[in-house]
Structures are given as C-alpha cells and as structure tokens.
Design an enzyme around this catalytic site. Structure first.
Site, PDB file in Angstrom:
ATOM      1  N   ASP A   9       0.914  -1.248   0.217  1.00 18.31           N
ATOM      2  CA  ASP A   9       0.012  -0.012   0.004  1.00 18.31           C
ATOM      3  C   ASP A   9       0.937   1.132  -0.263  1.00 18.31           C
ATOM      4  OD1 ASP A   9      -2.184   1.818   0.431  1.00 18.31           O
ATOM      5  OD2 ASP A   9      -1.734   1.596   2.517  1.00 18.31           O
ATOM      6  N   ASP A  11      -0.146   5.230   0.744  1.00 18.22           N
ATOM      7  CA  ASP A  11      -0.087   6.359   1.707  1.00 18.22           C
ATOM      8  C   ASP A  11      -0.528   5.498   3.198  1.00 18.22           C
ATOM      9  OD1 ASP A  11      -1.288   7.994   0.452  1.00 18.22           O
ATOM     10  OD2 ASP A  11      -2.914   7.186  -0.165  1.00 18.22           O
TER      11      ASP A  11
HETATM   12  C1  BG6 Z   1      -5.737   5.816  -0.127  1.00 19.77           C
HETATM   13  C2  BG6 Z   1      -5.856   6.316   0.913  1.00 19.77           C
HETATM   14  O1  BG6 Z   1      -4.454   5.538  -0.364  1.00 19.77           O
HETATM   15  O2  BG6 Z   1      -6.098   6.577  -1.046  1.00 19.77           O
HETATM   16  C3  BG6 Z   1      -7.260   6.687   1.327  1.00 19.77           C
HETATM   17  O3  BG6 Z   1      -5.739   5.389   1.947  1.00 19.77           O
HETATM   18  C4  BG6 Z   1      -7.946   8.339  -0.280  1.00 19.77           C
HETATM   19  O4  BG6 Z   1      -6.880   7.415   2.330  1.00 19.77           O
HETATM   20  C5  BG6 Z   1      -7.430   6.595  -1.230  1.00 19.77           C
HETATM   21  O5  BG6 Z   1      -8.917   8.671  -0.177  1.00 19.77           O
HETATM   22  C6  BG6 Z   1      -7.468   7.959  -2.496  1.00 19.77           C
HETATM   23  O6  BG6 Z   1      -7.022   8.594  -2.547  1.00 19.77           O
HETATM   24  P1  BG6 Z   1      -6.960  10.514  -3.707  1.00 19.77           P
HETATM   25  O7  BG6 Z   1      -5.233  10.189  -4.262  1.00 19.77           O
HETATM   26  O8  BG6 Z   1      -7.105   9.872  -5.076  1.00 19.77           O
HETATM   27  O9  BG6 Z   1      -7.763  10.828  -3.807  1.00 19.77           O
HETATM   28 MG    MG Z   2      -2.937   2.847   3.685  1.00 22.27          MG
END
Ligand code: BG6
Ligand code: MG
Length: 218
Positions: A9, A11
């Site tokens: 993963d 984030d």
């Molecule tokens: C995930 C995060 O990796 O990506 C979420 O854990 C986030 O919190 C999701 O909402 C979507 O991300 P983005 O950057 O497309 O808004």
């Molecule tokens: Mg994560």
C-alpha cells in the site's frame, strides 16, 4: 512459502501521506461544520476520495445536505489542498525501513508491486524518487471498488504475473488488511491497532525480508 512478490500500500506504508489526507479532509469538514478526529480518519484509510467524503458527511449527519455536484466540488477542493501539501514530499519522506526493504527485495529478485487506490500515487512515487523501484503499480483509475474489496491487490498480482497465494501485502488500514486477506495473499499490518493480519508490526521500521519469509496464515 517463499513469496514471489511483495505488494505495498502507499499512503501510510511507503510514506506518511495518511496524515496529509487527514489534514485536508479536516479542513473541508470544518468548512461544512463537521468535526473529524483521528478515529474517524482510521475509517477513511484505503477508501476512495468520494467514498471518504460520503463517510465524513454521514458522520456529521449531513449525507442528504449536498447535491452530487456539490459533493464533487468538495472532493475536488480536498484534492487541491492535498496536492498542495504533497509539495513537501521528497526522498527523505520515505518511512523508516522501506528503502532498505526495497533494496533487499531487489537483491533477492522478489517482485515489488503497488496497490494504492490513490489517483495521486504516480506523483507521490515520483516525489519520493521511488517510481523505478516498483515492477508494477496497479492503476487506481481502472479500479471499480475500493478496499476492503480485493480488486486493487488482484490487479497488482495480475500485473506482476503472480498468484495471490504467493504474495505478501503490506497495509496500514483495516480495510486494506481485509482486502489482502480476501485476495488470498498473506497480510502484514503496520500499526498495532489493526486486526486479522497474518503478521502485525508496530511500524514500518520492523519490516525486513528475513521476517517476511516467516509469515504464515493465521
Ligand atoms: C488511499 C488513502 O490510499 O487513497 C485514502 O488511504 C484516500 O485515504 C484514497 O482517500 C484516495 O486517494 P486520492 O489521492 O485519489 O484522493
Ligand atoms: Mg494506507
């Protein structure tokens, strides 16, 4: 089992953008008179942008207050704040233990994948100077269902050409652990509050290849 691939993963595992997502959502929530705390943020991890907004509005009892267009505008504003905050990322923003683990995996010829539902994943990897370290990154724009659905992890396995049973997934979110488990992969959780991971570690600093080879299904 000797794993053939490790799928990360992004984030909260590769870098601490989970906190930047939280700060951006907190600002948007405040603007519509909703208070969100770290506990609500835990439920947003691994969930798509619009899915996250819907959860926040539900928490504030405001799910019916906004039209589709208004929700779209709120999600776009959150993303603009978030993208602005990404400017602070550089190669020093990689979480402890990750660069070392990536080096070990390459040394051992273990495939490396990314399974992030973030549409910002490519720009984050670029800011971290890690793009070249991933053999395959699943394309979040093609994914129909966010975690806990296994779709993104299965897409990463397919892109790497490996069977899920021969892969390890690493996650910081409860929805992510559920996604890994239902994909058939072995799950490694980072953060002691998580449940159902085959291996649970306090932080990314404890990750290393010899340890990952010992993971067994619980
Ligand atoms: C995930 C995060 O990796 O990506 C979420 O854990 C986030 O919190 C999701 O909402 C979507 O991300 P983005 O950057 O497309 O808004
Ligand atoms: Mg994560």
């Amino acid at each position: 089992m000797m794993p053939h691939a490790v799928i990360f993963d992004l984030d909260g595992v590769v870098t601490d953008t989970a906190h930047l997502h939280f700060l951006a959502w907190q600002q948007i929530a405040r603007e519509v008179d909703i208070d969100i705390d770290e506990q609500i943020n835990e439920q947003l991890k691994g969930i798509s942008r619009m899915g996250s907004l819907e959860r926040i509005l539900r928490c504030g009892g405001a799910e019916k207050r906004f039209s589709h267009q208004q929700k779209q505008a709120l999600a776009e504003r959150k993303n603009a704040l978030y993208v602005e905050s990404l400017k602070q990322l550089n190669s020093d923003s990689v979480l402890p233990g990750i660069a070392e683990l990536l080096a070990e995996l390459h040394q051992e010829n273990i495939l490396v994948g990314l399974a992030s539902v973030s549409l910002n994943a490519p720009r984050i990897l670029q800011a971290l100077e890690l793009t070249h370290q991933f053999d395959y990154c699943a394309d979040a724009s093609l994914i129909k269902r966010s975690k806990p659905d296994p779709e993104i992890f299965l897409a990463a396995c397919a892109g790497l050409g490996v069977q899920p049973e021969n892969c390890i997934g690493i996650e910081d979110a409860q929805a992510g652990i559920a996604a890994i488990n239902s994909s058939g992969m072995l799950s490694v959780g980072v953060g002691l509050q998580l449940q159902d991971a085959d291996l649970l570690l306090p932080s990314t600093a404890e990750l290393n290849w010899p340890l990952l080879q010992t993971v067994k299904r619980i």
